[in-house]
Motif scaffolding. Structure first.
Motif, PDB file in Angstrom:
ATOM      1  N   THR A 288      -0.820 -13.766   0.220  1.00  0.00           N
ATOM      2  CA  THR A 288       0.438 -13.521  -0.959  1.00  0.00           C
ATOM      3  C   THR A 288       0.006 -11.712  -1.054  1.00  0.00           C
ATOM      4  OG1 THR A 288      -1.226 -13.700  -2.486  1.00  0.00           O
ATOM      5  CG2 THR A 288       0.306 -15.493  -2.123  1.00  0.00           C
TER       6      THR A 288
ATOM      7  N   THR B 276     -12.631 -13.240 -10.276  1.00  0.00           N
ATOM      8  CA  THR B 276     -12.446 -13.122 -11.353  1.00  0.00           C
ATOM      9  C   THR B 276     -11.170 -13.931 -12.327  1.00  0.00           C
ATOM     10  OG1 THR B 276     -11.921 -11.088 -12.672  1.00  0.00           O
ATOM     11  CG2 THR B 276     -10.386 -11.843 -10.523  1.00  0.00           C
TER      12      THR B 276
ATOM     13  N   GLY C   2      -5.384  -6.472  -0.543  1.00  0.00           N
ATOM     14  CA  GLY C   2      -6.479  -5.532  -1.558  1.00  0.00           C
ATOM     15  C   GLY C   2      -7.759  -5.810  -0.848  1.00  0.00           C
TER      16      GLY C   2
ATOM     17  N   ARG D 121      -2.598  -1.340  -7.043  1.00  0.00           N
ATOM     18  CA  ARG D 121      -1.745  -1.399  -6.527  1.00  0.00           C
ATOM     19  C   ARG D 121      -2.552  -0.948  -4.597  1.00  0.00           C
ATOM     20  NH1 ARG D 121       0.749  -3.539  -9.660  1.00  0.00           N
ATOM     21  NH2 ARG D 121      -0.038  -5.538  -8.173  1.00  0.00           N
TER      22      ARG D 121
ATOM     23  N   VAL E  19     -15.189  -3.407  -9.832  1.00  0.00           N
ATOM     24  CA  VAL E  19     -16.278  -3.770 -10.920  1.00  0.00           C
ATOM     25  C   VAL E  19     -16.783  -2.335 -11.470  1.00  0.00           C
ATOM     26  CG1 VAL E  19     -18.476  -3.371  -8.895  1.00  0.00           C
ATOM     27  CG2 VAL E  19     -18.588  -4.817 -11.272  1.00  0.00           C
TER      28      VAL E  19
ATOM     29  N   THR F  92      -4.094  -0.958  -1.326  1.00  0.00           N
ATOM     30  CA  THR F  92      -3.806  -1.398  -0.384  1.00  0.00           C
ATOM     31  C   THR F  92      -5.680  -1.267   0.515  1.00  0.00           C
ATOM     32  OG1 THR F  92      -1.769  -1.091  -0.430  1.00  0.00           O
ATOM     33  CG2 THR F  92      -2.460  -1.639   1.643  1.00  0.00           C
TER      34      THR F  92
ATOM     35  N   LYS G   1       4.739  -4.807   1.313  1.00  0.00           N
ATOM     36  CA  LYS G   1       3.216  -4.963   2.345  1.00  0.00           C
ATOM     37  C   LYS G   1       2.770  -6.707   3.287  1.00  0.00           C
ATOM     38  CE  LYS G   1       0.461  -2.804  -1.290  1.00  0.00           C
ATOM     39  NZ  LYS G   1      -0.573  -2.725  -2.476  1.00  0.00           N
TER      40      LYS G   1
ATOM     41  N   VAL H  13     -10.714  -6.631  -1.021  1.00  0.00           N
ATOM     42  CA  VAL H  13     -11.962  -7.699  -0.472  1.00  0.00           C
ATOM     43  C   VAL H  13     -10.419  -8.588   0.039  1.00  0.00           C
ATOM     44  CG1 VAL H  13     -12.355 -10.503  -1.414  1.00  0.00           C
ATOM     45  CG2 VAL H  13     -12.503  -7.862  -2.374  1.00  0.00           C
TER      46      VAL H  13
ATOM     47  N   LEU I  28     -19.491  -3.631  -0.473  1.00  0.00           N
ATOM     48  CA  LEU I  28     -18.659  -4.338  -1.123  1.00  0.00           C
ATOM     49  C   LEU I  28     -18.093  -5.121  -1.299  1.00  0.00           C
ATOM     50  CD1 LEU I  28     -19.642  -4.274  -5.304  1.00  0.00           C
ATOM     51  CD2 LEU I  28     -17.874  -5.904  -4.175  1.00  0.00           C
TER      52      LEU I  28
ATOM     53  N   LYS J 102      -3.390 -12.333 -13.916  1.00  0.00           N
ATOM     54  CA  LYS J 102      -2.395 -11.498 -14.218  1.00  0.00           C
ATOM     55  C   LYS J 102      -2.438  -9.920 -15.297  1.00  0.00           C
ATOM     56  CE  LYS J 102       0.904 -10.720 -12.090  1.00  0.00           C
ATOM     57  NZ  LYS J 102       0.497  -9.938 -11.463  1.00  0.00           N
TER      58      LYS J 102
END
Ligand SMILES: NC(=O)C1=CN([C@@H]2O[C@H](COP(=O)(O)OP(=O)(O)OC[C@H]3O[C@@H](n4cnc5c(N)ncnc54)[C@H](OP(=O)(O)O)[C@@H]3O)[C@@H](O)[C@H]2O)C=CC1
Ligand SMILES: CC[C@H]1OC(C)=C(O)C1=O
Length: 365
Positions: A215, A298, A193, A355, A66, A357, A220, A195, A166, A257
């Motif tokens: 996923t 999003t 990611g 990307r 954000v 992590t 990863k 979140v 957040l 994407k």
């Protein structure tokens, strides 16, 4: 200089035993654009604390998408005004940064539960998009309402604590809104990611999920399993919606994407074309059980999916602190960081590759 801060009334804040400067170093931008508009300024006004706020000496901050979406002007319709530069080059405020961890150095006259010297963490803007603060946490000091903060978990350092607010509040709020509960199954899209990595952990450790699938790209998958995922799905090799198993909740942190992902992936053009032409929510609804929920963070939302914007709330952090202090839920600082304060532009360039992590953290400040 102009500022969104009303001149504090006499009783707005108490005096402080800390010596607090009137100006500070902070990352700011006075026009919308890419990382090139970010400037580290040394003459930014230290925010005044209102009656219900505390002033924090910032020890660490974390970046969120954000932040760069605002900087690109994506939310200008509801955003706070850009900082102003006056004739003597004073900068009215700084803008970037929601996540903060640091030490309370001044308290407003109405503050009841915090005192000078307390080590705190939180997301400084109650509504992420609706009039977020005109100043941010990528600064030496920031002012935050007491209700948005919690005491830092005793076992976490400032960088680890700053990584959480957040993202963990988003993860928690989305699971709550989806009615997720013990014994239910969940598929997390974007499990590696900021979140997604917390959705996996909260679903497993706090909500008592029966099964967690997630996923990520090939490299990863083991990381997902280390977080508690029972099934790690490689999105570069298979489409999750084609799997026979369906889930009570699908939590989509990916949304649409972007071209960059295509450039990075670069192989199996058919698979990429499929991914490029359909947002994840279109696909997420094919992976949910009849009557289940699809959480979207999003991008376009396909029924029965729903989208929400996170509300910062210190009480959520207080509720989750025992899981953090017991180690059941882990703070995840991206190993490419933490990035020092003078490298915030590099940190944003990395975050914007899509990307990261875990979380991109700025420390020390
Ligand atoms: N509505 C709200 O209140 C909120 C919305 N958001 C939004 O949610 C999104 C996620 O935020 P955040 O977690 O901080 O983002 P991150 O920058 O942390 O996401 C990066 C991660 O996304 C993964 N990823 C990228 N593409 C895919 C894909 N197609 N499938 C699976 N994983 C993928 C990457 O893994 P890999 O390298 O393996 O591809 C990487 O680990 C952002 O768009 C953000 O703006 C975030 C917080 C609150
Ligand atoms: C509407 C989603 C928007 O809100 C936040 C906090 C983001 O990161 C977004 O993309």
């Amino acid at each position: 200089f102009a500022s969104s801060q009303a001149a504090p009334s006499a009783e707005a804040s108490t005096s402080s035993s800390y010596s607090i400067p009137s100006e500070m170093k902070a990352w700011t931008y006075t026009e919308y654009g890419g990382v090139e508009v970010l400037k580290l300024e040394s003459n930014v006004a230290v925010p005044q604390v209102k009656e219900d706020q505390v002033l924090i000496k910032v020890a660490a901050a974390a970046l969120n998408p954000v932040d760069f979406k605002r900087r690109l002007g994506k939310f200008k319709a509801t955003d706070s005004p850009l900082p102003l530069e006056n004739l003597t080059k004073k900068i009215s405020s700084d803008r970037s940064g929601y996540d903060v961890a640091g030490v309370v150095v001044k308290v407003g006259s109405q503050v009841k539960g915090l005192k000078e010297g307390d080590e705190v963490y939180g997301d400084i803007s109650e509504k992420a998009l609706d009039g977020p603060k005109q100043f941010g946490s990528l600064a030496e000091y920031t002012a935050v309402e007491e209700k948005l903060l919690a005491l830092k978990p005793k076992n976490l350092d400032f960088a680890q604590a700053a990584s959480l607010p957040l993202a963990i509040e988003t993860a928690y709020e989305g699971l709550e809104k989806a009615g997720f509960s013990e014994g239910k199954s969940i598929l997390v899209l974007g499990g590696a990611g900021g979140v997604g990595s917390l959705v996996i952990q909260l679903a497993k450790q706090v909500f008592g999920a029966s099964k967690v699938a997630a996923t990520s790209s090939t490299g990863k998958l083991e990381f997902l399993k280390s977080l508690g995922a029972d099934l790690a799905i490689d999105y570069t090799k298979e489409n999750f919606e084609d799997l026979p198993e369906k889930f009570d909740v699908v939590y989509d942190t990916v949304g649409k994407k972007n071209d960059l992902d295509v450039a990075l992936l670069g192989t199996e053009l058919d698979m990429i074309y499929v991914r490029m032409t359909t947002g994840q929510c279109d696909r997420a609804v094919k992976a949910v059980k009849e009557g289940g929920s699809v959480v979207a963070l999003t991008g376009a939302v396909t029924p029965p999916g729903f989208r929400f914007v996170v509300t910062s709330n210190g009480d959520s952090l207080k509720k989750l602190n025992p899981y953090l202090e017991s180690g059941k839920v882990k703070a995840l600082v991206d190993p490419k960081g933490p990035f020092p304060f003078d490298k915030v532009n590099e940190a944003f360039s990395y975050l914007e590759t899509n990307r990261a992590t875990g979380k991109v953290v700025i420390y020390p400040i």
